[in-house]
Design an enzyme around this catalytic site. Structure first.
Site, PDB file in Angstrom:
ATOM      1  N   THR A  90       0.867  -1.186   0.000  1.00 50.97           N
ATOM      2  CA  THR A  90       0.000   0.000   0.000  1.00 50.97           C
ATOM      3  C   THR A  90       0.890   1.217   0.000  1.00 50.97           C
ATOM      4  O   THR A  90       1.937   1.235   0.656  1.00 50.97           O
ATOM      5  CB  THR A  90      -0.855   0.126   1.279  1.00 50.97           C
ATOM      6  OG1 THR A  90      -0.028  -0.115   2.393  1.00 50.97           O
ATOM      7  CG2 THR A  90      -2.014  -0.796   1.270  1.00 50.97           C
TER       8      THR A  90
ATOM      9  N   GLU B 256      -4.153  -4.628   4.753  1.00 51.93           N
ATOM     10  CA  GLU B 256      -3.602  -5.392   5.879  1.00 51.93           C
ATOM     11  C   GLU B 256      -4.591  -6.412   6.423  1.00 51.93           C
ATOM     12  O   GLU B 256      -4.259  -7.219   7.284  1.00 51.93           O
ATOM     13  CB  GLU B 256      -3.185  -4.434   7.006  1.00 51.93           C
ATOM     14  CG  GLU B 256      -2.020  -3.526   6.676  1.00 51.93           C
ATOM     15  CD  GLU B 256      -2.425  -2.215   6.005  1.00 51.93           C
ATOM     16  OE1 GLU B 256      -3.503  -2.160   5.375  1.00 51.93           O
ATOM     17  OE2 GLU B 256      -1.660  -1.239   6.112  1.00 51.93           O
TER      18      GLU B 256
HETATM   19  P1  AMP Z   1      -6.532   0.145   1.291  1.00 51.89           P
HETATM   20  O1  AMP Z   1      -5.635  -0.636   2.145  1.00 51.89           O
HETATM   21  O2  AMP Z   1      -5.846   0.900   0.219  1.00 51.89           O
HETATM   22  O3  AMP Z   1      -7.669  -0.689   0.777  1.00 51.89           O
HETATM   23  O4  AMP Z   1      -7.193   1.281   2.207  1.00 51.89           O
HETATM   24  C1  AMP Z   1      -7.876   0.961   3.374  1.00 51.89           C
HETATM   25  C2  AMP Z   1      -8.596   2.171   3.885  1.00 51.89           C
HETATM   26  O5  AMP Z   1      -9.609   2.584   2.960  1.00 51.89           O
HETATM   27  C3  AMP Z   1      -9.354   1.940   5.170  1.00 51.89           C
HETATM   28  O6  AMP Z   1      -8.544   1.992   6.300  1.00 51.89           O
HETATM   29  C4  AMP Z   1     -10.383   3.056   5.131  1.00 51.89           C
HETATM   30  O7  AMP Z   1      -9.839   4.290   5.566  1.00 51.89           O
HETATM   31  C5  AMP Z   1     -10.687   3.163   3.667  1.00 51.89           C
HETATM   32  N1  AMP Z   1     -11.936   2.426   3.374  1.00 51.89           N
HETATM   33  C6  AMP Z   1     -12.064   1.205   2.869  1.00 51.89           C
HETATM   34  N2  AMP Z   1     -13.370   0.893   2.716  1.00 51.89           N
HETATM   35  C7  AMP Z   1     -14.083   1.964   3.148  1.00 51.89           C
HETATM   36  C8  AMP Z   1     -15.484   2.267   3.259  1.00 51.89           C
HETATM   37  N3  AMP Z   1     -16.428   1.425   2.854  1.00 51.89           N
HETATM   38  N4  AMP Z   1     -15.822   3.471   3.784  1.00 51.89           N
HETATM   39  C9  AMP Z   1     -14.895   4.352   4.188  1.00 51.89           C
HETATM   40  N5  AMP Z   1     -13.578   4.132   4.094  1.00 51.89           N
HETATM   41  C10 AMP Z   1     -13.171   2.948   3.583  1.00 51.89           C
END
Ligand code: AMP
Length: 555
Positions: free
Chosen positions: A184, A328
């Protein structure tokens, strides 16, 4: 007393072997870089995966080696997932949209020995080859007829498979063997790698499958718009074969019209992706005046699904499942599928519940804590830092001990970096990413809450709220709006927001932009917006519009 049952390691190869035997007719349909559509059943895929595994061994790939992919969603990418991990190597998916310096860093940090790219992505490798490790080998996901002239010595995927046996006696691997690697791009520092295991991957597929019984089952056709390079397309390459659902892989084109076309042609029942993608699809649905044939479900996650989007799909009879998770966490932590006791929910109540981020999937524990680390109640009101614990959550970043200190508490819970509440029914509401919250005069303002309401204006096509430094208050919110067909007036937007928020929570200003910058994973890049608008000060018309909205409210 210890029980007396056989212990067999959980293996990824067994998922596809199972699908080939029990769901042999379910298929993978792929829009290819070559310009056509390809179809294969899980049984055919299993045979090709065996051929590929033999081919990889012939190339000298050994257990523990990292083999990278730089590819869109398609059957060959799917086959690489299974063949690489099946022989005990690690499938390292790379996002082709990350900046050059990050891509170089990731390949070097992972220690990749071989990288396979889609035809359309070979130019990236040609450009970066001088900065990539000298021993790295390259492959292209195509056949001899389509193989490009290249400055690189390219292994041609179909030639690698052609001479090999379609059967494989998969090796016995301890279930904690590393199987996949995904980086990430954090907001600070270098990208961090999550290293999945066979055990975590199979368990994730099982956990998600039992939590989404209406979507993941035999006969369903599922479109992962979420890329295979972004947390394993939310686990679909594993949960779909496990449950007998077919996969429709959209290839490189993810705009509204392209998605509508492939969904219509392939009778896709459920499509999975980030909110930005669904804005494009909704525009196409409006333009056509109808849904793609067969569409019954949208799974939306990665960032918050605005209430207006939930309403738009639900009104058209499409069931919205809002999911939350992170790289993660393999990634899925919560899903918004309803249970029997929600049958009575309808209209606005139903949509409000659907706009929350869903309930935990089996196997994932969640807690919210206050500043002292004390657990807060799940009453829908208390808001705190969200922690998760599960067999599908990382235990530490790959080759990055320093990054671990910040994210685990004393009991081994993983700090998600999100701020949330959980209601008595178990539904999670993400208030914000900790770094995106706006701290004004010592009080927190949720950017997601403001965006949700602003998106309810019919002429707000998309929007984002960011913090701008302020001498008096520390930070103040700024609303960036992408207008629809006509530009809405600032007074109207302020008036709409004023229906839901106290005056101090309202943005100080509104700016209009043609579009919002996106991250490599298709989320709105608030980091970029914060840079662009760092010096922004409210204009006279901002102040006048705000005063107008306040007067209308009688303040
Ligand atoms: P990633 O690891 O790039 O998928 O990013 C993860 C982050 O995306 C999480 O910690 C959240 O801050 C955000 N995220 C993922 N799904 C949602 C959702 N449905 N609503 C709000 N934020 C989300």
């Amino acid at each position: 007393m210890k029980g007396l049952m056989t212990e067999r390691p959980l293996r990824i190869a067994d998922v596809l072997e199972f699908a080939a035997e029990v769901h042999p007719a379910a298929e993978i349909v792929s829009v290819r870089d070559e310009g056509d559509v390809h179809r294969e059943t899980y049984r055919e895929a299993a045979n090709r995966v065996a051929q590929l595994a033999h081919g990889l061994r012939r190339l000298g790939i050994k257990p523990g080696d990292r083999v990278a992919t730089l590819a869109w969603n398609g059957y060959r990418h799917f086959e690489l997932y299974y063949a690489i991990s099946g022989i005990g190597a690690v499938c390292h998916t790379i996002n082709p949209r990350v900046p050059d310096d990050q891509l170089t860093y990731i390949v070097e940090h992972a220690g990749d020995s071989l990288i396979f790219a889609d035809l359309s992505l070979v130019p990236i490798l040609e450009r970066l080859a001088p900065t990539l490790p000298a021993g790295l080998r390259y492959g292209v996901l195509t056949d001899a007829a389509h193989a490009p002239q290249s400055s690189l010595e390219l292994i041609v995927y179909e030639e690698l498979l052609a001479a090999e046996e379609p059967l494989m006696d998969w090796p016995e691997l301890p279930e904690d063997t590393a199987s996949g690697l995904c980086y990430t791009s954090g907001t600070t520092g270098e990208p961090k790698g999550t290293l999945y295991t066979h055990r975590s991957t199979v368990l994730h597929a099982l956990f998600v499958s039992v939590s989404l019984p209406k979507i993941l089952r035999t006969g369903r056709r599922i479109l992962p718009v979420v890329p295979l390079f972004h947390v394993n397309a939310w686990g679909l390459p594993y949960s779909a074969p496990l449950t007998g659902a077919s996969l429709v892989m959209p290839g490189a084109k993810l705009d509204g019209p392209s998605l509508f076309e492939v969904m219509e042609r392939e009778s896709v029942f459920s499509a999975w992706g980030v909110p930005t993608v669904w804005l494009g699809l909704l525009a196409e649905i409006e333009a056509k005046g109808r849904l793609p044939k067969g569409l019954g479900s949208i799974v939306v996650g990665g960032s918050a699904a605005p209430l207006a989007m939930v309403e738009a799909f639900e009104k058209k009879g499409v069931d919205v499942c809002h999911a939350w998770g992170m790289t993660e966490m393999s990634p899925i932590g919560t899903v918004g599928e309803f249970s029997d006791h929600h049958a009575g929910l309808s209209g606005a109540d139903r949509n409000l519940q659907k706009a929350k981020q869903g309930r935990r999937v089996f196997g994932v524990e969640l807690k919210i804590v206050d500043d002292d680390g004390q657990k807060l109640p799940h009453d829908g009101k208390a808001v705190g830092a969200l922690y998760a614990r599960a067999n599908t959550v990382t235990s530490g970043y790959f080759r990055n001990e320093a990054a671990n200190e910040a994210v685990f508490d004393g009991d081994g819970w993983f700090q998600t970096g999100d701020i949330a509440s959980i209601d008595p029914d178990g539904f999670l509401t993400i208030a914000d990413r900790l770094k995106d919250l706006i701290k004004s005069g010592g009080e927190w303002i949720s950017s997601i809450d403001l965006e949700n309401v602003a998106m309810g204006h019919p002429e707000v096509a998309n929007c984002a709220v960011i913090a701008v430094a302020d001498a008096k208050w520390g930070e103040r919110p700024l609303l960036v709006v992408v207008p629809g067909e006509t530009q809405p007036s600032k007074t109207e937007i302020f008036a709409l927001l004023a229906e839901h928020f106290a005056k101090w929570q309202l943005p100080d200003g509104i700016v209009f932009a043609e579009n919002l910058p996106l991250t490599a994973t298709g989320k709105v890049s608030k980091r970029t917006l914060r840079k662009i608008y760092a010096q922004h000060v409210p204009t006279d018309d901002d102040k006048a519009a705000l005063v107008g909205a306040m007067e209308a409210r009688g303040e």
